[in-house]
Design a protein around this motif. Structure first.
Motif, PDB file in Angstrom:
ATOM      1  N   ILE A   1       1.023  -1.058   0.010  1.00 54.11           N
ATOM      2  CA  ILE A   1      -0.082  -0.162  -0.127  1.00 54.11           C
ATOM      3  C   ILE A   1       0.862   1.502  -0.168  1.00 54.11           C
ATOM      4  CG2 ILE A   1      -2.024   1.331   0.688  1.00 54.11           C
ATOM      5  CD1 ILE A   1      -2.454  -1.680  -0.076  1.00 54.11           C
ATOM      6  N   LEU A   2       0.741   2.376  -1.396  1.00 51.24           N
ATOM      7  CA  LEU A   2       1.292   3.674  -0.686  1.00 51.24           C
ATOM      8  C   LEU A   2       0.178   4.051  -0.793  1.00 51.24           C
ATOM      9  CD1 LEU A   2       4.104   4.675  -1.901  1.00 51.24           C
ATOM     10  CD2 LEU A   2       2.967   4.715  -4.714  1.00 51.24           C
ATOM     11  N   THR A   3       0.587   5.544   0.337  1.00 51.09           N
ATOM     12  CA  THR A   3      -0.640   6.286   1.010  1.00 51.09           C
ATOM     13  C   THR A   3       0.917   7.295   0.611  1.00 51.09           C
ATOM     14  OG1 THR A   3      -1.663   6.624   2.085  1.00 51.09           O
ATOM     15  CG2 THR A   3       0.141   5.535   2.836  1.00 51.09           C
ATOM     16  N   GLY A   4      -0.109   8.676   1.277  1.00 50.67           N
ATOM     17  CA  GLY A   4       0.479   9.694   1.146  1.00 50.67           C
ATOM     18  C   GLY A   4      -0.025  10.929   0.803  1.00 50.67           C
ATOM     19  N   PRO A   5      -0.042  12.317   1.711  1.00 48.79           N
ATOM     20  CA  PRO A   5      -0.731  13.879   1.219  1.00 48.79           C
ATOM     21  C   PRO A   5      -0.932  13.941  -0.471  1.00 48.79           C
ATOM     22  CG  PRO A   5       1.075  14.076   2.826  1.00 48.79           C
ATOM     23  CD  PRO A   5       1.174  12.386   2.120  1.00 48.79           C
ATOM     24  N   SER A   6      -1.531  14.548  -0.666  1.00 44.18           N
ATOM     25  CA  SER A   6      -2.252  14.308  -2.274  1.00 44.18           C
ATOM     26  C   SER A   6      -1.235  15.663  -2.678  1.00 44.18           C
ATOM     27  CB  SER A   6      -3.891  15.261  -2.628  1.00 44.18           C
ATOM     28  OG  SER A   6      -3.630  15.575  -3.244  1.00 44.18           O
ATOM     29  N   GLY A   7      -0.912  14.615  -4.138  1.00 41.37           N
ATOM     30  CA  GLY A   7       0.659  15.332  -4.502  1.00 41.37           C
ATOM     31  C   GLY A   7       1.948  15.224  -4.329  1.00 41.37           C
ATOM     32  N   CYS A   8       2.251  14.464  -2.985  1.00 38.97           N
ATOM     33  CA  CYS A   8       3.338  14.290  -2.930  1.00 38.97           C
ATOM     34  C   CYS A   8       4.127  13.482  -3.912  1.00 38.97           C
ATOM     35  CB  CYS A   8       3.515  13.132  -1.762  1.00 38.97           C
ATOM     36  SG  CYS A   8       2.976  11.772  -1.755  1.00 38.97           S
TER      37      CYS A   8
END
Length: 607
Positions: free
Chosen positions: A42-49
């Motif tokens: 799972i790859l996640t993070g803030p929008s635009g990162c």
């Protein structure tokens, strides 16, 4: 059984730095990553990162089809350098489901779309039919298999795009927010399918998601990105147990059941372990609630204290009378709808994929007209009023933001409607600056809209709606591509609009947590009809089991509190904030009792 093989890397990213044209700084910065065969990442993070940009390197879209500069580093997939391998060849090894399914659907019929990939790599007719049939069964496409692709809802298109990749059986499948437009049960079906393919076929998955809730129990790794770099990489258990405080500031949408379990563990004492599963949270809350005094007081929600029909002399913001609609004389998609929404209401509309929510929204805004019935918004008959006049007072955020973006810069996109109306340039510039700042897009003023991330494009589309200062705002799946911080900001903006000018907000959503937390009133659709309409708490309590049967699974905070209504609680909890408030009140009560006990002891000693 998981076929995880850490002996041979499937994907190797070494010191990658990538910059888009006209971007002042790299979107990927000296990033290194190894993914092994059989992993579910799972790859996640803030929008635009940079999540989606990183994934576009895996199948060669970058650098072969997307402009930009790889200033350093290499990307290897099965030992092949993506910069030296054609996109055609990479497509047989790496499949990708994009954020916007319309961008990759090329056939007229659903079955043809599923067969398109196998046909292009020259498989036999028998093998193609076999794969198509298997995929239809895997992801439950039976009901739409014979439809035209443009007849499918947004969520259904997402599943068709997933199916068109699955028929190729690639080594690596990259899913860029694959569940963003799916109802909760549709999401669970996708998760189950992914696990089945990983365990039986040995496929490797990289899944880009803001909402990681349904994947926590099955993922091998959780990777968190921020500003073009990997800041956390480990098992979900490790990150949520040992790095919880690091995840919150980044904006990760931490699952409710994890937050509940962690808070209750803190109440037991420092260092107490907590379960990460949903059932563990239910048990933990039930055990904690045994200590509650009865009755427990909870704050009254706005919609529970005010009648939904408003004052008798108030003109409804939305009035729908006996409306029925179908496409090209087919089956009714919307049937005999009667609905009234008053100024100042924040209303959510929920329902399973394909139940008619988006169709009803398009009818409200005048993009289509019903075969039967009448729709009035803000006192205007949609059948007798031009689209131009309607959209100056009512704004509609499409499920797919790309459907309403067509200018060459962010600034031009937001200013377009006002320039068409020939408003003074000074007023236009001021208004554009205000709205872009409100939505955190002021730094992208000169950027091309399609150089933005999906979440940023979603906010840009919303900016084009808000710039006209509408009295009615219709949001169709506004959570797409948004991290928690941006989602909270978006809802805050809607609240400001309601308070400032008594505007009306109608939000179509599959995110039940968002609905329960923010909507005072919830409308439930099924099979083109309205089956429930009332205060959100009432809807989720009185129709708890019915909603589950309709693929609308209540959020964790509702699930843990539902069994205790009547015995320990006066109603279901609707948000983490209410849960925290309840725990805080109980904790303060215990402290007060302890303090009173100490004072009583001191009095006795004095005597």
């Amino acid at each position: 059984m998981n076929n995880l093989d850490r002996s041979t890397p499937l994907v190797e990213v070494r010191n990658l730095t990538f910059t888009y044209p006209e971007s002042p700084e790299p979107i990927i910065k000296d990033l290194s990553l190894t993914i092994y065969k059989g992993e579910l990442v799972i790859l996640t993070g803030p929008s635009g990162c940079g999540k989606s940009t990183l994934c576009r390197h895996f199948n060669g879209i970058i650098p072969h089809l997307s402009a930009g500069d790889i200033s350093s580093g290499t990307v290897l997939v099965k030992g092949m350098d993506i910069s030296q391998t054609s996109v055609y060849e990479m497509a047989t090894h790496v499949g990708m489901v994009h954020q916007n399914p319309d961008s990759q659907l090329v056939c007229l019929e659903v079955k043809d779309e599923l067969a398109f990939g196998p046909e292009n790599i020259g498989l036999s007719h028998e093998e193609i039919v076999s794969r198509v049939d298997r995929v239809i069964d895997w992801i439950q496409l039976q009901k739409i298999a014979d439809l035209l692709t443009f007849q499918c809802s947004g969520g259904q298109k997402q599943r068709v795009a997933l199916g068109s990749n699955l028929t190729l059986l690639p080594d690596l499948l990259v899913l860029d927010e694959p569940t963003t437009d799916l109802d909760p049960v549709g999401t669970q079906e996708v998760v189950q399918t992914i696990c089945k393919l990983r365990d039986t076929q040995g496929l490797t998955f990289v899944i880009v998601e803001h909402g990681v809730d349904e994947f926590l129990d099955v993922a091998d790794r959780l990777i968190v990105m921020e500003r073009g770099q990997i800041v956390l990489d480990g098992t979900p258990t490790d990150l949520l147990t040992n790095h919880y405080e690091d995840l919150e500031p980044i904006g990760l949408r931490i699952p409710q059941h994890v937050t509940i379990s962690r808070r209750l563990a803190q109440e037991r004492g420092a260092g107490a372990e907590f379960p990460l599963g949903k059932q563990g949270a239910v048990r933990a809350f039930a055990e904690w609630a045994e200590k509650l005094t009865v009755p427990v007081l909870l704050p009254i929600r706005q919609a529970e204290s005010q009648p939904m029909d408003g004052p008798k002399n108030m003109v409804p913001a939305v009035k729908v009378e006996n409306v029925t609609f179908n496409y090209a004389g087919g089956q009714n998609v919307v049937e005999d709808i009667n609905l009234q929404i008053m100024p100042g209401e924040f209303v959510a509309m929920v329902g399973a994929n394909g139940c008619g929510k988006s169709t009803l929204a398009r009818l409200l805004i005048g993009l289509m007209h019903p075969q039967k019935g009448k729709i009035t918004i803000l006192g205007m008959d949609t059948h007798k009023t031009s689209i131009g006049d309607l959209t100056m007072r009512a704004g509609y955020l499409f499920q797919n933001p790309d459907a309403q973006l067509f200018n060459m810069s962010v600034e031009a996109e937001v200013a377009f409607g006002m320039r068409v109306k020939q408003m003074p340039a000074e007023d236009i510039n001021q208004r554009v600056d205000e709205v872009l700042t409100l939505l955190g897009l002021q730094h992208f003023k000169e950027r091309h809209p399609f150089a933005l991330s999906r979440g940023e494009r979603q906010r840009l589309a919303l900016a084009t709606v808000l710039v006209t200062d509408p009295d009615l705002i219709i949001l169709d799946e506004p959570t797409t591509g948004q991290d928690r911080i941006m989602l909270d900001s978006l809802i805050h903006v809607m609240r400001q609009w309601i308070e400032r000018k008594r505007a009306t907000v109608l939000m179509i959503a599959h995110d039940m947590g968002l609905v329960c937390q923010h909507a005072e009133r919830t409308i439930v659709m099924s099979g083109g009809r309205l089956i429930s309409d009332g205060p959100t708490g009432d809807v989720f309590y009185r129709h708890f089991n019915t909603l589950r049967e309709m693929s609308l699974i209540p959020p964790s905070v509702v699930q843990v509190s539902y069994p205790l209504v009547g015995s320990r609680l006066p109603r279901v909890l609707l948000s983490i904030e209410e849960f925290d408030g309840l725990v805080d009140a109980h904790s303060e009560g215990r402290k007060a009792k302890a303090l009173m006990g100490e004072k009583g002891g001191e009095t006795q000693r004095m005597e």
